[in-house]
Design an enzyme around this catalytic site. Structure first.
Site, PDB file in Angstrom:
ATOM      1  N   HIS A   1      -2.915   7.425  -0.542  1.00 33.50           N
ATOM      2  CA  HIS A   1      -3.634   8.284   0.405  1.00 33.50           C
ATOM      3  C   HIS A   1      -2.762   9.084   1.361  1.00 33.50           C
ATOM      4  CE1 HIS A   1      -7.034   5.277  -0.369  1.00 33.50           C
ATOM      5  NE2 HIS A   1      -7.349   6.403  -0.947  1.00 33.50           N
TER       6      HIS A   1
ATOM      7  N   ASP B   1      -9.502  11.328  -3.143  1.00 34.36           N
ATOM      8  CA  ASP B   1      -9.859  10.032  -3.721  1.00 34.36           C
ATOM      9  C   ASP B   1     -11.367   9.805  -3.648  1.00 34.36           C
ATOM     10  OD1 ASP B   1      -9.527   7.514  -4.806  1.00 34.36           O
ATOM     11  OD2 ASP B   1      -9.046   6.566  -2.896  1.00 34.36           O
TER      12      ASP B   1
ATOM     13  N   TYR C   1       0.839  -1.210   0.000  1.00 35.94           N
ATOM     14  CA  TYR C   1       0.000   0.000   0.000  1.00 35.94           C
ATOM     15  C   TYR C   1       0.870   1.255   0.000  1.00 35.94           C
ATOM     16  CZ  TYR C   1      -3.543   3.251   1.958  1.00 35.94           C
ATOM     17  OH  TYR C   1      -4.393   4.294   2.194  1.00 35.94           O
TER      18      TYR C   1
END
Ligand code: ADP
Ligand code: SF4
Length: 691
Positions: A174, A267, A171
């Site tokens: 963000h 997002d 990941y």
């Protein structure tokens, strides 16, 4: 219905490394306020998505180590083997319906305050903690820390495989991930081989992908979630700069690219600020630089848009979080040709408020979201009727329409009486305001469903009185008559009426504006003691009509509660850019028709502002006149064969549209089995023997 062959492409299988997704519908990771703390509820929610046809169903961020403890937020956890039973519940629920299970392994680095674990936060370089101005710092990682972090990640991947996951994420999205913090030059001031050039800053991401492939790559696909643009221009990662370069650099390394924009408010933009497919301009380059499958998001609810994304080579897999929350059965509905039955996400981000308030996820459109295990509610399987009751629902707002939809589905005979000619209540009225058009989907979905039912009749232009209710002949009466805004100023900041707050002095409520009443020519003050979206939206509307507008709020920012819907920053920016003056931390003391007296919420110091009109948003009063009239004549109701009269939604307690829909749904599910004094849902109690 049969499927439109145009949509066949959406049901093609997609090979992702060593695994195959059965179709192109990909539920990307999303938070849910259940996480590690409510594993049964979590598993049931993911299982319903899989049942609804999603080819891949993902977890949310799953913390890989106690130094990535984001408490009090509730995400997933794979700290050690003791987390595996909870994770296995999730994979079992997903696999039961033939979907692939994906897990987003995450280390939040400086964004993990570690309030529960009390570990020291870690980051590429020494940095002040970004979380809520906390008086703490994250420590710059040593080489040994980096090695340890890689080991934790690898161990987490091995555990995830043991829990049955098919796709394991690295990941870097963000701004919430250590791997991304290393990429970001503003956070990475290292002078060793992990800092400086982009090759160096991407080294950790590369190593994590390689480690994960080496550990589990034979059985599991390795996905990378990368934010390719931070919408910060040259100050951040961008799709025409380092975002693109990272994908080029690592193009063939992962088995799947899951690409989006950062941070989370960018997002998951609300429909007020972005349309379906809004991320395309940032992510479309990705498929031109890799042969690996690409998934991306954009609040996709239209199958035509989805097909277009595939055909035009933008994406291989249609990523969705919110559309899968609003309608877990979206893929099946497309597959079966039931396009009309799709419950489209309205882009309100009430789902995000679950995560932000650390409570189970909820959804405006889908009242069963979060209740799959707690209450055993399924979005599509509705229990049939249990008796011969017939229903009169008064009011066709979101509460009344949802109640009618579900009672209709259960097979009851239902009449809905609506005073006005228009249906949809507050949703119809508010959807005419700037940026809120998509909210009309709450009405449209329900009306579309109701129009198909022979057993439901809607009576427009029918303002019913108590006597008419008695004469109607229904055994159960449901009052969904809504609420109206107060004019007197009583709300959070003022327990007593504000002197001068009446219509004669030009004090208007949101209802007045929505009814078309104009504000007086001249400066308008919007007094927002409501703190959700409406104050900001009405200020925007008044400004666009040419008024000089001042927005006054006792809070420290505009539309303060919208922090929880990820919109606050965008709303305040828009309000300021429109030239609306903003006065925060101010209460209103009085209004004389031309001047409004303000009081600082800290010092009580008074100032004045000129105003030809004041629009006041403080609190609402339920429309309970009908309930009171009926309550005053119980014998007549008995004699008329009425078994129950129940107020639901805003006329019981004014709240969000989500709460109104939930209230309507709940009544229709539970009127025949009220919980009494029992707790109305299953709970996941802490087990003291489990250490
Ligand atoms: P909710 O959010 O609870 O659905 P709304 O205010 O959106 O509440 O909708 C309430 C609806 O009830 C409105 O459309 C209003 O016209 C209607 N209504 C209110 N009182 C009556 C009544 N006595 N008879 C019929 N309809 C009514
Ligand atoms: Fe969409 Fe709103 Fe439901 Fe979230 S809460 S999924 S944004 S309709």
């Amino acid at each position: 219905m049969t499927r439109d062959p145009r949509f066949d492409i959406l049901f093609e299988p997609v090979k992702i490394g060593p695994v195959v997704a059965k179709n192109r519908f990909y539920q990307v990771p999303h938070c849910n306020g259940m996480g590690h703390a409510r594993p049964r509820a979590h598993a049931a929610m993911r299982g319903v998505k899989a049942e609804g046809g999603w080819g891949v169903v993902s977890t949310e961020e799953v913390e890989i180590h106690p130094s990535s403890d984001v408490s009090p937020y509730i995400e997933g956890r794979v700290w050690d083997d003791r987390d595996l039973p909870a994770l296995t519940l999730i994979t079992d629920a997903i696999h039961k319906h033939g979907a692939l299970a994906a897990i987003e392994l995450a280390h939040a680095g400086m964004n993990a305050p570690n309030l529960y674990s009390r570990e020291v936060s870690i980051a590429p370089s020494h940095v002040a903690s970004p979380a809520n101005y906390a008086p703490a710092q994250a420590r710059g990682m040593t080489k040994a820390d980096i090695a340890a972090y890689r080991r934790w990640h690898r161990n987490a991947a091995l555990r995830a495989r043991r829990a049955g996951f098919n796709i394991i994420y690295v990941y870097a999205g963000h701004g919430l991930s250590l791997a991304m913090h290393f990429l970001q030059s503003r956070h990475n001031q290292r002078t060793d081989e992990y800092g400086g050039s982009l090759i160096n800053r991407a080294r950790l991401l590369r190593e994590l992908i390689e480690d994960t492939k080496q550990a589990v790559g034979a059985d599991c696909a390795v996905a990378v979630r990368l934010a390719v643009d931070e919408l910060r221009g040259p100050c951040g990662i961008s799709a025409d700069g380092e975002g693109r370069e990272v994908v080029e650099m690592l193009a063939e390394l992962p088995d799947l690219w899951d690409v989006n924009v950062s941070d989370w408010p960018n997002d998951s933009k609300t429909s007020r600020f972005a349309a379906e497919g809004y991320q395309e301009e940032f992510v479309r380059f990705v498929k031109t630089v890799t042969t690996k499958p690409v998934v991306g998001v954009g609040r996709f609810t239209s199958p035509d848009t989805m097909v277009s994304q595939i055909r035009r080579g933008v994406l291989d897999l249609i990523g969705a979080a919110r559309p899968s929350i609003a309608d877990p059965f979206l893929p099946k509905k497309i597959k079966n040709g039931d396009i009309d039955d799709i419950r489209e996400c309205i882009g309100c981000n009430v789902c995000v408020t679950g995560d932000y308030t650390m409570t189970p996820i909820r959804c405006t459109q889908n009242p069963t979201m979060g209740e799959e295990w707690r209450k055993g509610w399924h979005p599509e399987a509705i229990p049939p009727r249990s008796g011969e009751d017939s229903f009169l629902i008064v009011g066709a707002g979101p509460t009344g329409l949802e109640c009618a939809r579900l009672l209709g589905r259960r097979g009851y005979s239902v009449h809905v009486a609506e005073a006005g000619e228009q249906l949809g209540g507050r949703v119809t009225r508010e959807s005419r305001l700037p940026g809120l058009a998509a909210w009309a989907r709450v009405r449209d979905y329900r009306l579309n469903q109701l129009n198909k039912m022979q057993n439901v009749e809607i009576l427009r232009g029918s303002r019913v009185t108590a006597n008419e209710v008695l004469e109607f002949g229904a055994t159960r009466v449901v009052l969904a008559t809504g609420a109206r805004w107060r004019r007197d100023g009583i709300g959070r900041a003022n327990a007593r009426p504000i002197p001068g707050f009446d219509l004669t002095r030009g004090v208007l409520t949101p209802d007045d504006l929505l009814d078309g009443m104009p504000a007086a020519a001249g400066p308008v003050v919007v007094f927002d003691d409501d703190h959700y979206y409406l104050g900001g939206v009405l200020a925007e509307k008044l400004r666009s009509e040419g008024h000089e507008v001042t927005l006054i709020t006792p809070a420290d920012r505009v539309s303060a509660w919208t922090v929880n819907t990820l919109e606050q920053h965008a709303i305040q920016r828009r309000v300021l850019e429109l030239g609306i003056e903003v006065l925060v931390n101010r209460n209103v003391a009085e209004f004389d028709g031309t001047r409004i007296v303000l009081e600082c919420t800290f010092t009580g110091r008074q100032t004045t502002v000129s105003a030809a009109s004041v629009v006041t948003l403080t609190s609402r009063l339920p429309n309970e006149e009908l309930a009171e009239s009926l309550g005053a004549m119980p014998e007549s109701a008995n004699a008329a064969g009425i078994v129950s009269v129940t107020s639901i939604g805003d006329c019981w307690a004014p709240s969000t549209i989500a709460a109104a829909v939930y209230g309507g749904h709940r009544y229709a599910r539970e009127f025949d089995c009220p919980p009494g004094d029992e707790v109305a849902f299953q709970r996941e109690l802490a087990d003291p023997s489990n250490t």
